[in-house]
Design a protein around this motif. Structure first.
Motif, short mmCIF file in Angstrom:
data_model
loop_
_atom_site.label_atom_id
_atom_site.label_comp_id
_atom_site.label_asym_id
_atom_site.label_seq_id
_atom_site.Cartn_x
_atom_site.Cartn_y
_atom_site.Cartn_z
N THR A 100 31.47 37.47 37.31
CA THR A 100 30.07 37.28 37.74
C THR A 100 29.09 37.42 36.59
N LYS A 101 29.51 38.03 35.50
CA LYS A 101 28.59 38.20 34.35
C LYS A 101 28.24 36.86 33.72
N ASP A 102 29.25 36.00 33.53
CA ASP A 102 28.98 34.71 32.90
C ASP A 102 29.10 33.53 33.86
N GLY A 103 29.67 33.74 35.04
CA GLY A 103 29.79 32.70 36.05
C GLY A 103 30.81 31.62 35.75
N VAL A 104 31.52 31.74 34.65
CA VAL A 104 32.49 30.73 34.25
C VAL A 104 33.78 30.91 35.04
N ALA A 105 34.26 29.80 35.60
CA ALA A 105 35.55 29.82 36.31
C ALA A 105 36.67 29.71 35.29
N ARG A 106 37.71 30.51 35.51
CA ARG A 106 38.89 30.48 34.65
C ARG A 106 40.11 30.31 35.55
N ARG A 107 41.09 29.58 35.02
CA ARG A 107 42.34 29.39 35.78
C ARG A 107 43.49 29.91 34.94
N VAL A 108 44.30 30.77 35.54
CA VAL A 108 45.45 31.36 34.86
C VAL A 108 46.63 31.38 35.82
N ARG A 109 47.81 31.54 35.26
CA ARG A 109 49.01 31.79 36.06
C ARG A 109 49.40 33.24 35.82
N LEU A 110 49.57 34.00 36.88
CA LEU A 110 49.95 35.42 36.77
C LEU A 110 51.46 35.53 36.65
N VAL A 111 51.93 36.23 35.62
CA VAL A 111 53.36 36.32 35.35
C VAL A 111 53.75 37.75 34.98
N TYR A 112 55.06 38.00 34.99
CA TYR A 112 55.59 39.24 34.46
C TYR A 112 55.45 39.22 32.95
N PRO A 113 55.45 40.39 32.29
CA PRO A 113 55.21 40.44 30.84
C PRO A 113 56.13 39.54 30.01
N SER A 114 57.37 39.41 30.37
CA SER A 114 58.31 38.61 29.57
C SER A 114 58.00 37.11 29.60
N HIS A 115 57.16 36.67 30.52
CA HIS A 115 56.82 35.25 30.63
C HIS A 115 55.39 34.94 30.20
N ALA A 116 54.70 35.94 29.66
CA ALA A 116 53.30 35.76 29.26
C ALA A 116 53.20 34.81 28.06
N ASP A 117 52.21 33.93 28.11
CA ASP A 117 51.93 33.00 27.02
C ASP A 117 50.47 32.58 27.17
N VAL A 118 49.60 33.23 26.43
CA VAL A 118 48.17 32.98 26.56
C VAL A 118 47.84 31.52 26.29
N THR A 133 42.28 30.77 40.23
CA THR A 133 40.97 30.48 39.67
C THR A 133 40.06 31.63 40.08
N TYR A 134 39.44 32.23 39.07
CA TYR A 134 38.54 33.36 39.32
C TYR A 134 37.30 33.20 38.46
N ARG A 135 36.25 33.90 38.86
CA ARG A 135 34.99 33.92 38.11
C ARG A 135 34.63 35.35 37.77
N LEU A 192 33.19 47.54 32.77
CA LEU A 192 33.47 47.06 34.12
C LEU A 192 33.03 45.62 34.27
N ARG A 193 33.90 44.82 34.86
CA ARG A 193 33.61 43.42 35.13
C ARG A 193 33.81 43.19 36.61
N ASP A 194 32.96 42.36 37.19
CA ASP A 194 33.08 42.01 38.60
C ASP A 194 33.69 40.61 38.65
N ILE A 195 34.91 40.51 39.19
CA ILE A 195 35.56 39.21 39.29
C ILE A 195 35.71 38.82 40.75
N ILE A 196 35.65 37.52 41.00
CA ILE A 196 35.77 36.95 42.35
C ILE A 196 36.90 35.93 42.33
N ILE A 197 37.78 35.99 43.31
CA ILE A 197 38.88 35.04 43.42
C ILE A 197 38.37 33.79 44.14
N ASP A 198 38.45 32.64 43.47
CA ASP A 198 37.97 31.38 44.05
C ASP A 198 39.09 30.55 44.68
N ALA A 199 40.28 30.57 44.08
CA ALA A 199 41.37 29.74 44.59
C ALA A 199 42.72 30.32 44.15
#
Length: 137
Positions: free
Chosen positions: A72-90, A68-70, A123-130
């Motif tokens: 800072t420009k929009d403050g919205v929290a997003r949650r993603v799973r980080l994977v290798y390219p072959s496992h990517a699925d937006v 979960t990261y934010r 440039l985007r400023d991102i913060i790791i929340d969890a």
């Protein structure tokens, strides 16, 4: 110009040795198709503190982590799973390390922030929340 010279303060990066090797191999293999992302990934691996398997702190983003990261420009929290390219699925929220945000997240710890280019070069400023690690298999 390298990542270090573009931005003054970059947070520490932490990687498991074997994951760093895989990321480096993938980046070298894909450097003709994704030159900018591959350069950034190689620079991140090059400056990373490396750990033996099982020794990496639990709050570090690794392949398979739910993050979960934010932005800072929009403050919205997003949650993603980080994977290798072959496992990517937006659609599932599985983001490749070969995306700008994926390359930004790898090796970061909870509470860390980093300036990183988005797909448009802004440039985007991102913060790791969890970070939630994938269950051991």
């Amino acid at each position: 110009m390298t990542l270090h010279h573009k931005w003054a303060a970059v947070p520490p990066i932490h990687l498991v040795e074997s994951e760093a090797d895989i990321i480096s191999d993938l980046a070298w293999a894909a450097r003709d198709r994704f030159p900018d992302i591959c350069q950034l990934l190689l620079e991140e691996v090059g400056r990373a503190s490396l750990y033996a398997p099982g020794k990496l702190p639990d709050d570090v983003v690794t392949i398979g982590s739910d993050v979960t990261y934010r932005d800072t420009k929009d403050g919205v929290a997003r949650r993603v799973r980080l994977v290798y390219p072959s496992h990517a699925d937006v659609a599932l929220g599985h983001i490749s390390i070969f995306t700008p945000i994926g390359a930004a997240l790898i090796g970061m710890r909870v509470g860390a922030s980093i300036l990183w280019p988005d797909r448009n070069g802004h440039l985007r400023d991102i913060i790791i929340d969890a970070v939630v690690q994938a269950p051991a298999t």
